[in-house]
Design a protein around this motif. Structure first.
Motif, PDB file in Angstrom:
ATOM      1  N   UNK A 219     -84.562  50.992  63.788  1.00 35.22           N
ATOM      2  CA  UNK A 219     -85.948  51.335  64.105  1.00 35.22           C
ATOM      3  C   UNK A 219     -86.508  52.171  62.961  1.00 35.22           C
ATOM      4  N   UNK A 220     -87.704  51.840  62.503  1.00 39.04           N
ATOM      5  CA  UNK A 220     -88.347  52.590  61.429  1.00 39.04           C
ATOM      6  C   UNK A 220     -89.124  53.751  62.021  1.00 39.04           C
ATOM      7  N   UNK A 221     -88.537  54.928  61.971  1.00 38.11           N
ATOM      8  CA  UNK A 221     -89.177  56.147  62.460  1.00 38.11           C
ATOM      9  C   UNK A 221     -90.073  56.679  61.344  1.00 38.11           C
ATOM     10  N   UNK A 222     -91.387  56.471  61.495  1.00 36.93           N
ATOM     11  CA  UNK A 222     -92.344  56.847  60.462  1.00 36.93           C
ATOM     12  C   UNK A 222     -92.973  58.199  60.764  1.00 36.93           C
ATOM     13  N   UNK A 223     -93.212  58.953  59.703  1.00 36.30           N
ATOM     14  CA  UNK A 223     -93.854  60.260  59.838  1.00 36.30           C
ATOM     15  C   UNK A 223     -94.866  60.418  58.709  1.00 36.30           C
ATOM     16  N   UNK A 224     -96.109  60.693  59.088  1.00 36.56           N
ATOM     17  CA  UNK A 224     -97.150  60.930  58.084  1.00 36.56           C
ATOM     18  C   UNK A 224     -97.107  62.404  57.685  1.00 36.56           C
ATOM     19  N   UNK A 225     -96.679  62.665  56.462  1.00 42.94           N
ATOM     20  CA  UNK A 225     -96.520  64.036  55.988  1.00 42.94           C
ATOM     21  C   UNK A 225     -97.874  64.669  55.673  1.00 42.94           C
ATOM     22  N   UNK A 226     -98.724  63.883  55.002  1.00 38.39           N
ATOM     23  CA  UNK A 226    -100.043  64.344  54.588  1.00 38.39           C
ATOM     24  C   UNK A 226    -100.834  63.117  54.167  1.00 38.39           C
ATOM     25  N   UNK A 227    -102.073  63.312  53.807  1.00 37.35           N
ATOM     26  CA  UNK A 227    -102.841  62.195  53.276  1.00 37.35           C
ATOM     27  C   UNK A 227    -102.145  61.638  52.033  1.00 37.35           C
ATOM     28  N   UNK A 228    -101.794  60.354  52.108  1.00 36.20           N
ATOM     29  CA  UNK A 228    -101.158  59.731  50.958  1.00 36.20           C
ATOM     30  C   UNK A 228     -99.679  59.983  50.819  1.00 36.20           C
ATOM     31  N   UNK A 229     -99.058  60.562  51.848  1.00 35.59           N
ATOM     32  CA  UNK A 229     -97.617  60.814  51.803  1.00 35.59           C
ATOM     33  C   UNK A 229     -96.990  60.463  53.149  1.00 35.59           C
ATOM     34  N   UNK A 230     -95.895  59.723  53.092  1.00 40.29           N
ATOM     35  CA  UNK A 230     -95.265  59.236  54.322  1.00 40.29           C
ATOM     36  C   UNK A 230     -93.744  59.274  54.159  1.00 40.29           C
ATOM     37  N   UNK A 231     -93.059  59.314  55.278  1.00 38.63           N
ATOM     38  CA  UNK A 231     -91.595  59.326  55.290  1.00 38.63           C
ATOM     39  C   UNK A 231     -91.103  58.361  56.366  1.00 38.63           C
ATOM     40  N   UNK A 232     -90.003  57.674  56.078  1.00 41.81           N
ATOM     41  CA  UNK A 232     -89.398  56.795  57.073  1.00 41.81           C
ATOM     42  C   UNK A 232     -87.919  57.143  57.214  1.00 41.81           C
ATOM     43  N   UNK A 233     -87.482  57.207  58.465  1.00 43.99           N
ATOM     44  CA  UNK A 233     -86.077  57.418  58.782  1.00 43.99           C
ATOM     45  C   UNK A 233     -85.566  56.142  59.442  1.00 43.99           C
ATOM     46  N   UNK A 234     -84.498  55.563  58.896  1.00 47.06           N
ATOM     47  CA  UNK A 234     -83.939  54.331  59.449  1.00 47.06           C
ATOM     48  C   UNK A 234     -82.963  54.688  60.568  1.00 47.06           C
ATOM     49  N   UNK A 235     -83.400  54.506  61.802  1.00 47.72           N
ATOM     50  CA  UNK A 235     -82.651  54.908  62.991  1.00 47.72           C
ATOM     51  C   UNK A 235     -81.896  53.692  63.549  1.00 47.72           C
ATOM     52  N   UNK A 236     -80.578  53.727  63.463  1.00 44.13           N
ATOM     53  CA  UNK A 236     -79.766  52.603  63.931  1.00 44.13           C
ATOM     54  C   UNK A 236     -79.853  52.460  65.443  1.00 44.13           C
ATOM     55  N   UNK A 237     -80.280  51.288  65.899  1.00 42.24           N
ATOM     56  CA  UNK A 237     -80.348  50.991  67.332  1.00 42.24           C
ATOM     57  C   UNK A 237     -79.044  50.369  67.801  1.00 42.24           C
ATOM     58  N   UNK A 238     -78.541  49.389  67.052  1.00 42.29           N
ATOM     59  CA  UNK A 238     -77.248  48.790  67.389  1.00 42.29           C
ATOM     60  C   UNK A 238     -76.659  48.120  66.161  1.00 42.29           C
TER      61      UNK A 238
END
Length: 286
Positions: A219-238
């Motif tokens: 699962x792509x856990x996305x987080x908007x850090x700020x305008x123009x900046x983003x982070x994704x955490x790859x969360x294993x489902x199975x």
């Protein structure tokens, strides 16, 4: 759009602030849809809280549109600077071990920037984007161009299984990304669950591909850090999709997405008519 993409981010965000006023107060872009979706999803929130989410959403959607245009000209180096990828080690290990993985991606934050994940993959490995063709052929061509700029491989939704099998037979190691929270057609309405306090149908194509190929699912856990900046955490489902029950992967995705939205609700696509399909309509039409 090509000329607009030449502007620096600072100038784009000045335009975005003007576009926000136009979309929210002049055009009233899908205001009824946005407000209905928010009220149904968060019945416990006050009018003031819902209004604040709505305000932030319109700011976000304006930023998103201009950030997407910027993708026509942004350099690979700058994209990698603005998009962070966490949990890369497990992600890469699964690609190498199984020859591929499936990524479940929501319409959240700047999900389109995930196409830069080729930067963290091994040379020769292929990020595959499954997409639904747009009715407007010019916009469709633009999005295909954007998604292929940094080594991405575009696959039409209804050709996914055929293309994935073909790539694996050619010896390609792949990461198959699918937008998994779209409203399906009646023919694709396979899995129903309660999502954001509403009876909701999800497409289950992602888990079908995972089972067919034996690919681990993230699962792509996305987080908007700020305008123009983003982070994704790859969360294993199975890691073992073939051992899961029908609908289990889709249900886990729904729960992960619900947590993401509740953490910061403004950055999901509330303007989508996500709940237009009703269970009784599907039953009535077989």
């Amino acid at each position: 759009m090509w000329l607009l993409a030449l502007l620096p981010f600072r100038a784009l965000y000045i335009l975005s602030d003007g576009l926000y006023f136009l979309l929210r107060y002049v055009v009233c872009y899908r205001r009824k849809v946005v407000r209905c979706n928010l009220q149904n999803a968060f019945p416990e929130k006050s009018k003031e809280e819902l209004s604040e989410i709505e305000r932030k959403f319109y700011h976000y959607i304006c930023d998103y549109m201009l950030e997407e245009v910027k993708m026509l000209r942004i350099s690979f180096k700058e994209l990698c600077r603005r998009m962070e990828y966490d949990n890369k080690e497990e992600f890469l290990a699964m690609v190498e071990k199984y020859g591929g993985i499936v990524l479940l991606i929501p319409h959240y934050a700047n999900f389109e920037w995930i196409i830069g994940m080729g930067a963290i993959m091994e040379p020769g490995d292929l990020p595959v984007q499954v997409y639904k063709p747009l009715r407007n052929k010019y916009l469709d061509e633009m999005f295909q161009h954007i998604r292929a700029r940094f080594g991405g491989y575009n696959v039409r939704k209804h050709a996914t299984a055929r293309e994935v099998i073909k790539l694996r037979r050619e010896g390609k190691r792949i990461a198959v990304g699918l937008i998994t929270d779209q409203a399906p057609n009646r023919s694709e309405a396979h899995y129903w669950t309660t999502f954001l306090n509403q009876d909701t149908v999800f497409m289950d194509g992602a888990e079908r591909i995972a089972r067919l190929m034996g690919f681990p699912v993230f699962y792509c856990e996305l987080q908007r850090i700020d305008r123009g900046y983003c982070k994704v955490f790859f969360d294993l489902i199975t890691e073992t999709p073939k051992q899961t029950a029908d609908g289990e992967i889709t249900e886990l995705f729904a729960r992960r997405l619900e947590q993401t939205i509740c953490r910061e609700p403004s950055y999901w696509f509330w303007s989508h008519k996500r709940w237009k399909l009703k269970r009784e309509d599907v039953v009535r039409h077989g």
